[in-house]
Design a protein around this motif. Structure first.
Motif, PDB file in Angstrom:
ATOM      1  N   PHE A 177      21.921  -7.129  -9.239  1.00 22.34           N
ATOM      2  CA  PHE A 177      21.840  -7.007  -7.783  1.00 22.34           C
ATOM      3  C   PHE A 177      21.433  -5.565  -7.495  1.00 22.34           C
ATOM      4  CE2 PHE A 177      24.631 -10.567  -8.483  1.00 22.34           C
ATOM      5  CZ  PHE A 177      24.266 -11.474  -7.498  1.00 22.34           C
ATOM      6  N   ILE A 178      20.229  -5.389  -6.985  1.00 27.03           N
ATOM      7  CA  ILE A 178      19.679  -4.051  -6.752  1.00 27.03           C
ATOM      8  C   ILE A 178      19.737  -3.755  -5.253  1.00 27.03           C
ATOM      9  CG2 ILE A 178      17.657  -2.574  -7.045  1.00 27.03           C
ATOM     10  CD1 ILE A 178      16.854  -4.498  -9.367  1.00 27.03           C
ATOM     11  N   GLY A 179      20.471  -2.691  -4.922  1.00 30.50           N
ATOM     12  CA  GLY A 179      20.893  -2.499  -3.538  1.00 30.50           C
ATOM     13  C   GLY A 179      22.180  -3.288  -3.362  1.00 30.50           C
ATOM     14  N   ALA A 180      23.074  -3.157  -4.358  1.00 32.17           N
ATOM     15  CA  ALA A 180      24.272  -3.995  -4.430  1.00 32.17           C
ATOM     16  C   ALA A 180      25.234  -3.764  -3.272  1.00 32.17           C
ATOM     17  CB  ALA A 180      24.992  -3.757  -5.764  1.00 32.17           C
ATOM     18  N   GLY A 181      25.053  -2.667  -2.534  1.00 30.81           N
ATOM     19  CA  GLY A 181      25.885  -2.434  -1.365  1.00 30.81           C
ATOM     20  C   GLY A 181      25.504  -3.302  -0.178  1.00 30.81           C
ATOM     21  N   LEU A 224      17.278  -8.048 -18.772  1.00 30.00           N
ATOM     22  CA  LEU A 224      17.340  -8.634 -17.437  1.00 30.00           C
ATOM     23  C   LEU A 224      16.696 -10.015 -17.427  1.00 30.00           C
ATOM     24  CD1 LEU A 224      18.095  -7.980 -14.475  1.00 30.00           C
ATOM     25  CD2 LEU A 224      15.780  -7.099 -14.179  1.00 30.00           C
ATOM     26  N   ASP A 225      17.368 -10.981 -16.801  1.00 29.89           N
ATOM     27  CA  ASP A 225      16.799 -12.318 -16.604  1.00 29.89           C
ATOM     28  C   ASP A 225      16.459 -12.565 -15.139  1.00 29.89           C
ATOM     29  OD1 ASP A 225      17.078 -13.314 -19.349  1.00 29.89           O
ATOM     30  OD2 ASP A 225      19.227 -13.125 -18.969  1.00 29.89           O
ATOM     31  N   TYR A 226      17.346 -12.098 -14.247  1.00 32.17           N
ATOM     32  CA  TYR A 226      17.136 -12.282 -12.808  1.00 32.17           C
ATOM     33  C   TYR A 226      17.497 -10.993 -12.076  1.00 32.17           C
ATOM     34  CZ  TYR A 226      17.224 -17.245 -14.066  1.00 32.17           C
ATOM     35  OH  TYR A 226      16.976 -18.473 -14.643  1.00 32.17           O
ATOM     36  N   ALA A 227      16.740 -10.709 -11.013  1.00 28.68           N
ATOM     37  CA  ALA A 227      17.035  -9.547 -10.177  1.00 28.68           C
ATOM     38  C   ALA A 227      16.990  -9.948  -8.713  1.00 28.68           C
ATOM     39  CB  ALA A 227      16.030  -8.432 -10.440  1.00 28.68           C
ATOM     40  N   VAL A 228      17.966  -9.499  -7.959  1.00 30.84           N
ATOM     41  CA  VAL A 228      18.023  -9.725  -6.513  1.00 30.84           C
ATOM     42  C   VAL A 228      17.848  -8.376  -5.842  1.00 30.84           C
ATOM     43  CG1 VAL A 228      19.374 -10.607  -4.583  1.00 30.84           C
ATOM     44  CG2 VAL A 228      19.601 -11.665  -6.846  1.00 30.84           C
ATOM     45  N   ILE A 229      16.791  -8.227  -5.049  1.00 33.35           N
ATOM     46  CA  ILE A 229      16.484  -6.945  -4.400  1.00 33.35           C
ATOM     47  C   ILE A 229      16.817  -7.026  -2.920  1.00 33.35           C
ATOM     48  CG2 ILE A 229      14.694  -5.259  -3.884  1.00 33.35           C
ATOM     49  CD1 ILE A 229      13.169  -6.212  -6.347  1.00 33.35           C
TER      50      ILE A 229
END
Length: 435
Positions: A5-9, A75-80
């Protein structure tokens, strides 16, 4: 399975973690929480640990300060879901055009505010996407950052990543709004819609599998106050739009007077900010043990959209009612436009479905498809000529000089967040306004 989770905040992340914690397929994933803000990173890490224990899940939690930290993990999945100074800059995106007489409803995803937003967010997300490409170019990448279809277009066209999808909760919000009108639980409502993000047309509407359009017709006769813009479009084109009046209104020249004051402009921005703060307050209470597990379960009505898709890819076949993908004949719009359509999701991949729309209903979408392309390309290339074309194409720009002057002022106000532009580009806009 490695999920970042990128921008996890972001407000999206807690629901994503909850979905992982309560999913038989995802509950043992490795979760990476990438957040540059120390306070937010510590909070979301503590929250993830709390959810893991509360729901007896086996996922791992690793907090990271930057995307570079993922290089040693894979990494397999990223949520931006990243943004910079969201509310402060959003207010400028609304106020500056308004001073020039541009009546844009929200100024977030459409209008001149949406264009300025695109110019800021695209470089930010593109830098992250290129880091992901270095780690695993086959990773599944899900983008929540607005203006989401324009950002998705840029990532797909300017990186080597191919499994990139834009996601939005708008279709769920439409169900929530229609539920009292239809006298149904929102979880009983299903729909098939197509178009562009924040402006789709509901082709099929069902409650418990039965056609709900007749029920909607009867209900609307008693509620002329309910979403006047959507009702006008429904009477005109025969399909109810989604997600709601103020989001659709960003793309239409005649929307401003039809939208109530509390649902547009600075009042809506403040309301959105307060809603986010209220969710975070609930999460802090949960973290302190003051919100029990059963109450938290009731609060969450739908799974996170990104993790719902991942669950489908990892073995639980399903229909994802809305996903943003490059158009390959799914809708009668230009090829490559990022369109929002339903898709079948399974371990075989994501299969978007064709949605047939009336010819007339496609016209405002075609205009926005061109603005999507111009604004995305202009943002990546630092191309002020494409920015000018996007300004003059926009339906909410009633006056060319006012539009160009407002855009020049917007770019100057945000210049510290626009590394691809300089004062010379702003001067070109200013000179065009006075030519």
């Amino acid at each position: 399975m490695r999920i970042a989770f990128i921008g996890a905040g972001s407000i999206f992340t807690p629901l994503g973690i909850y979905t992982i914690a309560t999913s038989e397929v995802l509950r043992n994933a490795e979760v990476y929480l990438v957040e540059i803000d120390d306070e937010r990173r510590k909070f979301i890490t503590a929250l993830a640990e709390k959810m893991r224990k509360t729901f007896k899940a086996g996922f791992g939690v690793t907090p990271l300060e930057s995307v570079e930290g993922l290089e040693g993990h894979g990494l397999d999945y990223a949520v931006i879901s990243v943004e910079k100074e969201r509310y402060e800059r959003w207010k400028l995106d609304f106020k500056i055009p308004h001073r020039h007489g541009i009546r844009q409803v929200l100024g977030e995803n459409g209008g001149l505010g949406g264009l300025a937003h695109t110019l800021r967010v695209v470089p930010l997300v593109l830098e992250i996407a290129r880091r992901i490409e270095d780690i695993n170019r086959d990773a599944g990448v899900f983008i929540y950052s607005n203006p989401e279809p324009r950002v998705t277009y840029a990532v797909l066209n300017y990186t080597g990543l191919k499994n990139v999808y834009g996601l939005c909760t708008g279709y769920l919000e439409r169900k929530e709004m229609l539920a009292p009108i239809l006298k149904a639980d929102e979880r009983e409502i299903s729909l098939i819609a197509g178009g562009l993000n924040h402006f789709t047309w509901i082709r099929e509407l069902h409650v418990k599998g039965e056609d709900a359009y007749p029920r909607l017709d009867e209900a609307l006769k008693k509620r002329p106050d309910f979403e006047p813009l959507s009702q006008l479009l429904y009477r005109t084109y025969g399909l109810f739009p989604s997600p709601d009046d103020n989001h659709i209104g960003e793309y239409l020249s005649f929307a401003w007077p039809l939208i109530p004051e509390e649902k547009k402009g600075l009042k809506w921005i403040e309301r959105t900010k307060k809603e986010g703060e209220e969710v975070r307050r609930l999460l802090r209470l949960f973290l302190r043990g003051l919100v029990p597990k059963f109450a938290f379960n009731r609060f969450v009505k739908f799974p996170d959209v990104a993790m719902n898709v991942v669950e489908g890819l990892e073995g639980v076949e399903k229909l994802q009612e809305a996903i943003n993908v490059p158009n390959r004949g799914y809708i009668d719009l230009p090829k490559g436009t990022i369109v929002e359509v339903p898709a079948e999701v399974s371990p075989k991949g994501i299969k978007p479905l064709h949605v047939e729309l009336p010819r007339e209903a496609l016209v405002p979408l075609r205009v926005q498809a061109e603005i999507q392309r111009l604004s995305s390309e202009g943002a990546v290339e630092g191309n002020v000529e494409k920015v000018i074309k996007a300004v003059l194409l926009d339906p909410v720009v009633h006056d060319a000089e006012a539009g160009l002057r407002a855009m020049a002022e917007l770019m100057r106000a945000h210049l510290d967040a626009l590394p691809q532009f300089d004062e010379g580009d702003i001067e070109i806009l200013r000179l065009m306004a006075f030519s």
